[in-house]
Design a protein around this motif. Sequence first.
Motif, PDB file in Angstrom:
ATOM      1  N   SER A  75      43.484  34.100  42.225  1.00 44.25           N
ATOM      2  CA  SER A  75      44.484  35.032  41.689  1.00 44.25           C
ATOM      3  C   SER A  75      45.642  35.272  42.657  1.00 44.25           C
ATOM      4  CB  SER A  75      43.832  36.378  41.325  1.00 44.25           C
ATOM      5  OG  SER A  75      42.797  36.192  40.385  1.00 44.25           O
TER       6      SER A  75
ATOM      7  N   CYS B 120      32.246  51.656  48.390  1.00 44.83           N
ATOM      8  CA  CYS B 120      32.397  50.489  47.518  1.00 44.83           C
ATOM      9  C   CYS B 120      33.498  49.562  48.021  1.00 44.83           C
ATOM     10  CB  CYS B 120      32.711  50.936  46.091  1.00 44.83           C
ATOM     11  SG  CYS B 120      31.326  51.750  45.278  1.00 44.83           S
ATOM     12  N   THR B 121      34.582  50.141  48.519  1.00 42.57           N
ATOM     13  CA  THR B 121      35.677  49.326  49.055  1.00 42.57           C
ATOM     14  C   THR B 121      35.221  48.546  50.275  1.00 42.57           C
ATOM     15  OG1 THR B 121      37.274  50.982  48.270  1.00 42.57           O
ATOM     16  CG2 THR B 121      38.071  49.369  49.865  1.00 42.57           C
TER      17      THR B 121
ATOM     18  N   PHE C 205      32.402  45.786  48.796  1.00 42.20           N
ATOM     19  CA  PHE C 205      32.867  44.746  47.886  1.00 42.20           C
ATOM     20  C   PHE C 205      34.234  44.194  48.270  1.00 42.20           C
ATOM     21  CE2 PHE C 205      29.854  47.158  45.260  1.00 42.20           C
ATOM     22  CZ  PHE C 205      29.048  46.126  44.825  1.00 42.20           C
TER      23      PHE C 205
ATOM     24  N   LEU D  56      37.779  46.771  29.563  1.00 47.47           N
ATOM     25  CA  LEU D  56      37.431  45.962  30.730  1.00 47.47           C
ATOM     26  C   LEU D  56      37.169  46.839  31.948  1.00 47.47           C
ATOM     27  CD1 LEU D  56      39.900  42.950  30.383  1.00 47.47           C
ATOM     28  CD2 LEU D  56      37.415  42.893  30.163  1.00 47.47           C
ATOM     29  N   LYS D  57      37.974  47.883  32.106  1.00 48.58           N
ATOM     30  CA  LYS D  57      37.774  48.803  33.236  1.00 48.58           C
ATOM     31  C   LYS D  57      36.418  49.496  33.133  1.00 48.58           C
ATOM     32  CE  LYS D  57      42.621  49.843  34.296  1.00 48.58           C
ATOM     33  NZ  LYS D  57      43.684  50.883  34.313  1.00 48.58           N
TER      34      LYS D  57
ATOM     35  N   LEU E 288      33.704  48.389  31.522  1.00 45.68           N
ATOM     36  CA  LEU E 288      32.652  47.401  31.776  1.00 45.68           C
ATOM     37  C   LEU E 288      32.554  47.071  33.270  1.00 45.68           C
ATOM     38  CD1 LEU E 288      33.214  44.961  28.764  1.00 45.68           C
ATOM     39  CD2 LEU E 288      31.330  46.580  29.082  1.00 45.68           C
ATOM     40  N   SER E 289      33.702  47.001  33.927  1.00 46.92           N
ATOM     41  CA  SER E 289      33.714  46.722  35.371  1.00 46.92           C
ATOM     42  C   SER E 289      33.034  47.842  36.135  1.00 46.92           C
ATOM     43  CB  SER E 289      35.147  46.537  35.868  1.00 46.92           C
ATOM     44  OG  SER E 289      35.756  45.441  35.239  1.00 46.92           O
ATOM     45  N   LEU E 290      33.313  49.082  35.735  1.00 43.16           N
ATOM     46  CA  LEU E 290      32.700  50.224  36.400  1.00 43.16           C
ATOM     47  C   LEU E 290      31.190  50.210  36.226  1.00 43.16           C
ATOM     48  CD1 LEU E 290      32.988  52.873  37.947  1.00 43.16           C
ATOM     49  CD2 LEU E 290      33.336  54.043  35.745  1.00 43.16           C
TER      50      LEU E 290
ATOM     51  N   ALA F 200      29.301  47.589  35.659  1.00 42.22           N
ATOM     52  CA  ALA F 200      28.771  46.471  36.449  1.00 42.22           C
ATOM     53  C   ALA F 200      28.701  46.840  37.922  1.00 42.22           C
ATOM     54  CB  ALA F 200      29.645  45.233  36.256  1.00 42.22           C
ATOM     55  N   LEU F 201      29.708  47.569  38.382  1.00 49.25           N
ATOM     56  CA  LEU F 201      29.744  47.989  39.784  1.00 49.25           C
ATOM     57  C   LEU F 201      28.602  48.946  40.091  1.00 49.25           C
ATOM     58  CD1 LEU F 201      31.275  48.006  42.502  1.00 49.25           C
ATOM     59  CD2 LEU F 201      32.679  49.860  41.599  1.00 49.25           C
TER      60      LEU F 201
END
Length: 532
Positions: free
Chosen positions: A227, A461-462, A465, A515-516, A518-520, A522-523
């Motif tokens: 990206s 988390c920062t 990940f 998407l946000k 789902l990402s949360l 998953a996190l």
Amino acid sequence: MAKRVAIVGAGVSGLASVKCCLEEGLEPTCFERSDDLGGLWRFTEHVEEGRASLYKSVVSNSCKEMSCYSDFPFPEDYPNYVPNSQFLEYLKMYANRFNLLEYIRFKTKVCQVTKCPDFTVTGQWEVVTQHEGKQQSAVFDAVMVCTGFLTNPYLPLDSFPGINIFKGQYFHSRQYKHPDIFKDKRVLVIGMGNSGTDIAVEASHLAKKVFLSTTGGAWVMSRVFDSGHPWDMVFTTRFQNMLRNSLPTPVVTWLMARKMNSWFNHANYGLIPEDRTQLREPVLNDELPGRIITGKVLIKPSIKEVKENSVIFNNTPKEEPIDIIVFATGYTFAFPFLDETIVKVENGQASLYKYIFPAHLPQPTLAVIGLIKPLGSMIPTGETQARWAVRVLKGINKLPPRNVMIEEVNERKENKHSGFGLCYCKALQSDYITYIDELLTSINAKPNLFSLLLTDPRLACTIFFGPCTPYQFRLTGPGKWKGARNAILTQWDRTFKVTKTRIVQEPPSPFASLLKLLSLLALLLAIFLIFL
């Protein structure tokens, strides 16, 4: 306890060592043989004896967020990968910000470092220096050697039959400064490390023909990764490192090959490494595939024979006319001011505990900083080494018994691989995050992710990940920096500030909110599994 500390070299590790000594209340004196700081990063038109040399176009291979000092970010307007001139300016800013210049003696060569007669009791060293032709001797409580390993060119001419009758020009890559010398010439570059590849690509813009000879091949990466992110901000994360180290080496090797070949198929370009198990430092070059596909650079195997005006490659009987040969064959290192009984170099490595302290000395008052090849930036590595070493010199941190250190040194030399993760089997190679964490743990400065997850989940988390930027090393413990948390949370802002020079209005996506969410989820699931 050490008080007066001699530091040899004012490059990136030497500057960090001076600062670390001052932070711990010690009295550093840094000896620099040239007339300015910067070491490797100071470009000069002529090669200087005893100092690393670079060519005019050198750009950092590690991005600014990953290669800064841990409490001193690069200026926001600097590009993500920094040209050598701006890198030198950054080092000067660092020296001025922390008032390091008054502790550096320029144009002063260290001639000899020897133990004092009462070394077993005091641990002191006699340091003989030379300034403007005059020698001077002084006694120091400790010595930190920060001379690096890129000063002695390795030029194995005996491995190239016929080189003595070659009528063209040949030289080591250390001598290279500008590409003008290649104009309309037929050029052969031997060695496919970063320097050799850079030189071949530069030569291809002016030369009549360019050959790049490699014995074992190499993975070639672009600085621009997934990206458009800087490669090391994607690759060097605690999560990625933990994942790699938990997988069998054959699986990691397969995944690595798959990723490297996603840019271009290395086999089709004659580049694929012969040994894909042992980790070799990837070549970072954004242009090489383009130069190969347009016929500007030709990849060739090793040299069979050199003739008066040509060479013959292995497995190819045709003679290729050559005007200039560049040997990008690497470096050896040595410490000419130290006796071999203090630090002995064998097979490209020294007997140093944690790559820093000679394991056999009765007093731990000599430290070597920066003699390591991590898969990460040297600035934070050398700085972290210096932070720990200074606390050992001061007596705050204690080393284990000599027999324990010697055993660990011998284990590192044997390069036995665990069978998991990347295979760091060559001399001085090390897993960047694992090694840094070892040193941070020794000084109680490693961030506690579980504790942070309860008190500051966003930061935790920062850290886990996101990219393992050096600011993480200043969140806690001695030398804690109050700006570390903010620097971590804004690292991507600084990364893209210099690339977003044209504002673009992106249309809102109807699936963005989903998407946000789902990402949360998953996190949160990943965090739960990690700390389960």
